[in-house]
Write an enzyme that holds these catalytic residues in place. Structure first.
Site, PDB file in Angstrom:
ATOM      1  N   TYR A 187     100.653  46.621 -15.227  1.00 16.13           N
ATOM      2  CA  TYR A 187      99.757  47.540 -14.514  1.00 16.13           C
ATOM      3  C   TYR A 187      98.607  47.945 -15.436  1.00 16.13           C
ATOM      4  O   TYR A 187      98.757  47.999 -16.659  1.00 16.13           O
ATOM      5  CB  TYR A 187     100.535  48.760 -14.036  1.00 16.13           C
ATOM      6  CG  TYR A 187     100.068  49.253 -12.690  1.00 16.13           C
ATOM      7  CD1 TYR A 187     100.377  48.544 -11.527  1.00 16.13           C
ATOM      8  CD2 TYR A 187      99.308  50.404 -12.579  1.00 16.13           C
ATOM      9  CE1 TYR A 187      99.943  48.990 -10.282  1.00 16.13           C
ATOM     10  CE2 TYR A 187      98.870  50.851 -11.331  1.00 16.13           C
ATOM     11  CZ  TYR A 187      99.194  50.139 -10.191  1.00 16.13           C
ATOM     12  OH  TYR A 187      98.759  50.574  -8.972  1.00 16.13           O
ATOM     13  N   GLY A 190     101.238  49.113  -5.637  1.00 17.93           N
ATOM     14  CA  GLY A 190      99.893  49.681  -5.695  1.00 17.93           C
ATOM     15  C   GLY A 190      99.607  50.630  -4.547  1.00 17.93           C
ATOM     16  O   GLY A 190      98.726  51.482  -4.638  1.00 17.93           O
ATOM     17  N   HIS A 228      99.938  45.868  -3.121  1.00 19.78           N
ATOM     18  CA  HIS A 228      98.938  44.814  -3.358  1.00 19.78           C
ATOM     19  C   HIS A 228      99.393  43.531  -2.644  1.00 19.78           C
ATOM     20  O   HIS A 228     100.593  43.220  -2.633  1.00 19.78           O
ATOM     21  CB  HIS A 228      98.845  44.563  -4.860  1.00 19.78           C
ATOM     22  CG  HIS A 228      97.575  43.901  -5.296  1.00 19.78           C
ATOM     23  ND1 HIS A 228      97.243  42.615  -4.904  1.00 19.78           N
ATOM     24  CD2 HIS A 228      96.565  44.323  -6.086  1.00 19.78           C
ATOM     25  CE1 HIS A 228      96.096  42.285  -5.459  1.00 19.78           C
ATOM     26  NE2 HIS A 228      95.650  43.294  -6.167  1.00 19.78           N
TER      27      HIS A 228
HETATM   28  C1  LCV Z   1     101.968  39.984   0.518  1.00 18.93           C
HETATM   29  C2  LCV Z   1     103.977  40.486   1.538  1.00 18.93           C
HETATM   30  C3  LCV Z   1     104.127  41.564   0.694  1.00 18.93           C
HETATM   31  C4  LCV Z   1     103.103  41.820  -0.267  1.00 18.93           C
HETATM   32  N1  LCV Z   1     102.063  41.029  -0.314  1.00 18.93           N
HETATM   33  O1  LCV Z   1     109.902  42.314   5.496  1.00 18.93           O
HETATM   34  O2  LCV Z   1     102.647  47.596  -8.315  1.00 18.93           O
HETATM   35  S1  LCV Z   1     102.500  46.209  -8.676  1.00 18.93           S
HETATM   36  O3  LCV Z   1     102.042  46.027 -10.038  1.00 18.93           O
HETATM   37  O4  LCV Z   1     103.709  45.472  -8.379  1.00 18.93           O
HETATM   38  C5  LCV Z   1     101.263  45.573  -7.606  1.00 18.93           C
HETATM   39  C6  LCV Z   1     100.765  44.262  -8.133  1.00 18.93           C
HETATM   40  C7  LCV Z   1     101.776  45.495  -6.226  1.00 18.93           C
HETATM   41  O5  LCV Z   1     101.528  46.363  -5.415  1.00 18.93           O
HETATM   42  O6  LCV Z   1     102.568  44.392  -5.918  1.00 18.93           O
HETATM   43  C8  LCV Z   1     103.227  44.412  -4.635  1.00 18.93           C
HETATM   44  C9  LCV Z   1     104.497  45.241  -4.801  1.00 18.93           C
HETATM   45  N2  LCV Z   1     105.230  45.247  -3.520  1.00 18.93           N
HETATM   46  C10 LCV Z   1     106.545  45.010  -3.416  1.00 18.93           C
HETATM   47  O7  LCV Z   1     107.267  44.762  -4.396  1.00 18.93           O
HETATM   48  C11 LCV Z   1     107.143  45.009  -2.001  1.00 18.93           C
HETATM   49  C12 LCV Z   1     107.428  43.546  -1.615  1.00 18.93           C
HETATM   50  N3  LCV Z   1     107.911  43.488  -0.228  1.00 18.93           N
HETATM   51  C13 LCV Z   1     109.191  43.838   0.078  1.00 18.93           C
HETATM   52  O8  LCV Z   1     110.007  44.281  -0.749  1.00 18.93           O
HETATM   53  C14 LCV Z   1     109.545  43.721   1.527  1.00 18.93           C
HETATM   54  O9  LCV Z   1     108.591  42.849   2.133  1.00 18.93           O
HETATM   55  C15 LCV Z   1     109.500  45.088   2.240  1.00 18.93           C
HETATM   56  C16 LCV Z   1     110.672  45.957   1.739  1.00 18.93           C
HETATM   57  C17 LCV Z   1     108.157  45.780   2.013  1.00 18.93           C
HETATM   58  C18 LCV Z   1     109.673  44.823   3.749  1.00 18.93           C
HETATM   59  O10 LCV Z   1     110.829  44.057   3.920  1.00 18.93           O
HETATM   60  P1  LCV Z   1     111.076  43.382   5.334  1.00 18.93           P
HETATM   61  O11 LCV Z   1     112.385  42.680   5.229  1.00 18.93           O
HETATM   62  O12 LCV Z   1     110.840  44.383   6.394  1.00 18.93           O
HETATM   63  P2  LCV Z   1     109.772  40.935   4.691  1.00 18.93           P
HETATM   64  O13 LCV Z   1     110.212  41.093   3.282  1.00 18.93           O
HETATM   65  O14 LCV Z   1     110.376  39.857   5.522  1.00 18.93           O
HETATM   66  O15 LCV Z   1     108.177  40.763   4.653  1.00 18.93           O
HETATM   67  C19 LCV Z   1     107.494  40.382   5.842  1.00 18.93           C
HETATM   68  C20 LCV Z   1     106.401  39.426   5.417  1.00 18.93           C
HETATM   69  O16 LCV Z   1     105.472  40.154   4.593  1.00 18.93           O
HETATM   70  C21 LCV Z   1     105.328  39.487   3.353  1.00 18.93           C
HETATM   71  C22 LCV Z   1     106.619  38.741   3.128  1.00 18.93           C
HETATM   72  O17 LCV Z   1     106.415  37.677   2.224  1.00 18.93           O
HETATM   73  C23 LCV Z   1     106.925  38.282   4.544  1.00 18.93           C
HETATM   74  O18 LCV Z   1     106.093  37.165   4.795  1.00 18.93           O
HETATM   75  P3  LCV Z   1     106.685  35.941   5.711  1.00 18.93           P
HETATM   76  O19 LCV Z   1     107.033  36.604   7.025  1.00 18.93           O
HETATM   77  O20 LCV Z   1     105.536  34.987   5.769  1.00 18.93           O
HETATM   78  O21 LCV Z   1     107.886  35.420   4.959  1.00 18.93           O
HETATM   79  N4  LCV Z   1     105.083  40.477   2.309  1.00 18.93           N
HETATM   80  C24 LCV Z   1     105.894  41.498   1.987  1.00 18.93           C
HETATM   81  N5  LCV Z   1     105.353  42.209   0.988  1.00 18.93           N
HETATM   82  N6  LCV Z   1     103.191  42.907  -1.108  1.00 18.93           N
HETATM   83  N7  LCV Z   1     102.911  39.688   1.466  1.00 18.93           N
END
Ligand code: LCV
Length: 258
Positions: A137, A107, A63
């Site tokens: 959730y 999600g 999400h």
């Molecule tokens: C918006 C993002 C996101 C993102 N949204 O790259 O299941 S529930 O209930 O939780 C539901 C509500 C849900 O689905 O929530 C989302 C759950 N997702 C996560 O917990 C994953 C969050 N993201 C991460 O852990 C990392 O971003 C991953 C492992 C996916 C990738 O890591 P990596 O180091 O390759 P970054 O973290 O640097 O992310 C790149 C850019 O994408 C944004 C993040 O804020 C960053 O933005 P900036 O470059 O502007 O700093 N981003 C990552 N996930 N779900 N934005």
């Protein structure tokens, strides 16, 4: 616009997520996927493949966290874009195959698991993250996970919020096929060709029968109201705000249990 690529070849439709580095499931992306699904239905495709671009590190980060409300509203209501897309996939009249490379988060795990079949690269992973983000959730989403995952595996994935390998999910019957990244497209298309050889009319009713029967869970109004009130206590909590704030500040959340 421009958050997906799409092709139709030999009655197989392919939708490729192309929404930046981690494919957050934003409203814009979800709207495009739904429009393309309707277009493919009008072109009488027999199978749809949902994938990300070749070689991605992240299939989808789940999400779009920046679109989660922080004003006391339920973050996952019936009309949330992700909830709408999941219902559209469940009701779609032909089989949808999720072709997975990279990591799948939150999600996006539900999105992938509500597809009809999953073909995954051997190094792909799945992490169900509400507890990490502080999100209560929703009931139907939890039912979707229960339909696919055995309860102890589901609790491990929910309580720990850690990535689980596609190999392990294949051993548990969740992932249909495992392939190397190089063989992933071939494995997916082989499955699509198999499906194309059977009756589309029967596939359509079988899919709808399975949807109706697997969702036929009796839930009396008192139980529903009680769970919704428990969820409200969470999304009204400071922990919910902390989860989203910590994500935006790129730090681990410090949950206080209130
Ligand atoms: C918006 C993002 C996101 C993102 N949204 O790259 O299941 S529930 O209930 O939780 C539901 C509500 C849900 O689905 O929530 C989302 C759950 N997702 C996560 O917990 C994953 C969050 N993201 C991460 O852990 C990392 O971003 C991953 C492992 C996916 C990738 O890591 P990596 O180091 O390759 P970054 O973290 O640097 O992310 C790149 C850019 O994408 C944004 C993040 O804020 C960053 O933005 P900036 O470059 O502007 O700093 N981003 C990552 N996930 N779900 N934005």
């Amino acid at each position: 616009m421009g958050t997906i690529l799409s092709t139709i070849a030999e009655q197989v439709g392919t939708i490729t997520l192309k929404n930046g580095k981690v494919n957050p499931l934003s409203k814009a992306l979800i709207d495009e996927i739904q429009l393309e699904l309707e277009h493919m239905k009008s072109r009488s495709v027999r199978v749809v493949v949902l994938r990300a671009e070749k070689g991605v590190k992240v299939f989808s980060a789940g999400h779009d966290v920046t679109e989660l409300p922080t004003n006391g509203r339920d973050p996952l209501t019936y009309n949330d874009p992700l909830r709408q897309l999941i219902r559209a996939i469940e009701k779609y009249p032909v089989p949808i195959i999720a072709m997975i490379e990279g990591s799948v988060w939150g999600g996006a795990c539900e999105l992938v698991m509500c597809c009809d079949l999953i073909v995954a690269a051997e190094d792909s992973t799945f992490a169900i993250t509400p507890a990490k983000l502080g999100v209560p959730y929703d009931i139907y989403g939890m039912l979707n996970f229960i339909k696919v995952l055995d309860i102890h595996l589901l609790k491990e994935m929910l309580f720990g919020a850690q990535p689980v390998t596609a190999q392990r999910l294949a051993e548990c019957g969740v992932v249909n096929r495992i392939a190397t990244r190089d063989q992933l497209e071939t494995a997916t298309m082989n499955l699509a060709q198999q499906i194309k050889r059977t009756s589309p009319l029967v596939q359509c009713i079988l899919k709808e029968e399975l949807r109706v029967l697997s969702s036929a869970s009796p839930l009396n109004p008192e139980a529903y109201e009680r769970i919704q009130s428990l969820r409200r206590e969470v999304y009204d909590s400071s922990d919910y705000q902390e989860g989203i704030r910590a994500f935006k500040e790129k730090r681990d959340p410090e949950f206080q249990g209130k």
